[in-house]
Scaffold this motif. Structure first.
Motif, PDB file in Angstrom:
ATOM      1  N   GLU A  95       0.876  -1.171   0.000  1.00 22.52           N
ATOM      2  CA  GLU A  95       0.000   0.000   0.000  1.00 22.52           C
ATOM      3  C   GLU A  95       0.911   1.218   0.000  1.00 22.52           C
ATOM      4  O   GLU A  95       1.566   1.525   0.989  1.00 22.52           O
ATOM      5  CB  GLU A  95      -0.887  -0.013   1.256  1.00 22.52           C
ATOM      6  CG  GLU A  95      -1.855   1.137   1.324  1.00 22.52           C
ATOM      7  CD  GLU A  95      -2.721   1.092   2.580  1.00 22.52           C
ATOM      8  OE1 GLU A  95      -3.760   1.744   2.566  1.00 22.52           O
ATOM      9  OE2 GLU A  95      -2.349   0.414   3.551  1.00 22.52           O
ATOM     10  N   ARG A  98      -1.941   5.407   1.674  1.00 26.60           N
ATOM     11  CA  ARG A  98      -3.007   4.820   2.494  1.00 26.60           C
ATOM     12  C   ARG A  98      -4.392   5.024   1.893  1.00 26.60           C
ATOM     13  O   ARG A  98      -4.789   6.128   1.558  1.00 26.60           O
ATOM     14  CB  ARG A  98      -2.971   5.392   3.904  1.00 26.60           C
ATOM     15  CG  ARG A  98      -3.955   4.691   4.841  1.00 26.60           C
ATOM     16  CD  ARG A  98      -3.855   5.157   6.268  1.00 26.60           C
ATOM     17  NE  ARG A  98      -2.564   4.932   6.867  1.00 26.60           N
ATOM     18  CZ  ARG A  98      -2.157   3.788   7.430  1.00 26.60           C
ATOM     19  NH1 ARG A  98      -2.971   2.765   7.441  1.00 26.60           N
ATOM     20  NH2 ARG A  98      -0.976   3.682   7.966  1.00 26.60           N
ATOM     21  N   ASP A  99      -5.095   3.895   1.729  1.00 26.31           N
ATOM     22  CA  ASP A  99      -6.465   3.858   1.212  1.00 26.31           C
ATOM     23  C   ASP A  99      -6.611   4.423  -0.205  1.00 26.31           C
ATOM     24  O   ASP A  99      -7.725   4.760  -0.613  1.00 26.31           O
ATOM     25  CB  ASP A  99      -7.429   4.593   2.154  1.00 26.31           C
ATOM     26  CG  ASP A  99      -7.529   3.931   3.508  1.00 26.31           C
ATOM     27  OD1 ASP A  99      -7.446   2.687   3.563  1.00 26.31           O
ATOM     28  OD2 ASP A  99      -7.680   4.653   4.516  1.00 26.31           O
ATOM     29  N   HIS A 145     -10.388   3.170  -3.839  1.00 30.11           N
ATOM     30  CA  HIS A 145     -10.821   4.086  -2.788  1.00 30.11           C
ATOM     31  C   HIS A 145     -12.344   4.091  -2.692  1.00 30.11           C
ATOM     32  O   HIS A 145     -13.036   4.029  -3.695  1.00 30.11           O
ATOM     33  CB  HIS A 145     -10.310   5.502  -3.075  1.00 30.11           C
ATOM     34  CG  HIS A 145     -10.522   6.449  -1.945  1.00 30.11           C
ATOM     35  ND1 HIS A 145      -9.817   6.372  -0.773  1.00 30.11           N
ATOM     36  CD2 HIS A 145     -11.376   7.488  -1.806  1.00 30.11           C
ATOM     37  CE1 HIS A 145     -10.221   7.325   0.041  1.00 30.11           C
ATOM     38  NE2 HIS A 145     -11.176   8.020  -0.558  1.00 30.11           N
TER      39      HIS A 145
END
Length: 179
Positions: A95, A98-99, A145
């Motif tokens: 990752e 993040r997100d 996302h």
């Protein structure tokens, strides 16, 4: 700094073996007997972190026939005396943001039959010349996302490349995009 730490596991081994054949060239007129020794060093590595992971297992099989004076020209073995013979399995995920931003990667190397309907080709000591080494890797960055409670967004690109040691099998490259 916390995103770079991981739990690591590592291992290593060496396997040895041997094969005796009373007709190593698989030829009625050239029935040479031979003992073929093998040595296979192996490694394994596994890492698991908060935002990344990877698994790797690799080995190289070496054999004594590759550097021998054995001459099988005119037989089914010919001069095809490959060593080392690679085996690889790798997968990794990370990752990056993040997100939002991620990347997956994998790699593979192993022996397989050139012709699935013909005899032999089960390992690199096979005298039928029906063995191919395939090398394959792919890389896939993507955005994933969640937009509120409304939708998930996924945009992914994948590049895949495969190479073979035998021209008959054919190499390939693929590009894939998903939205």
């Amino acid at each position: 700094p916390g995103s770079y730490s991981a739990n690591w596991e590592a291992g290593a081994a060496v396997r040895t073996g041997g094969v005796y054949s009373d007709n190593v060239c698989l030829d009625e007129s050239n029935t040479e007997s031979k003992f073929i020794a093998t040595a296979t060093p192996e490694i394994s590595l596994k890492a698991q972190g908060a935002r990344a992971s990877m698994d790797l297992v690799g080995a190289l099989e070496f054999n004594s026939i590759a550097n021998s004076s054995l001459d099988c020209r005119g037989s089914s073995l010919g001069d095809n005396k490959e060593s080392p013979s690679p085996r690889l399995r790798f997968s990794g995920q990370s990752e990056l943001l993040r997100d939002w931003l991620y990347i997956d990667a994998s790699a593979y190397a192993d022996q397989n039959k050139v012709n699935a309907f013909a005899a032999g080709g089960n390992d690199n000591l096979d005298g039928t010349r029906n063995t191919n080494t395939t090398y394959n890797y792919n890389v896939s960055p993507y955005i994933s996302h969640r937009l509120g409670d409304v939708a998930n967004v996924l945009i992914r690109y994948t590049f895949d490349d495969q190479r073979n040691t035998v021209d008959l099998v054919g190499d390939s490259t693929a590009n894939t995009a998903v939205f």
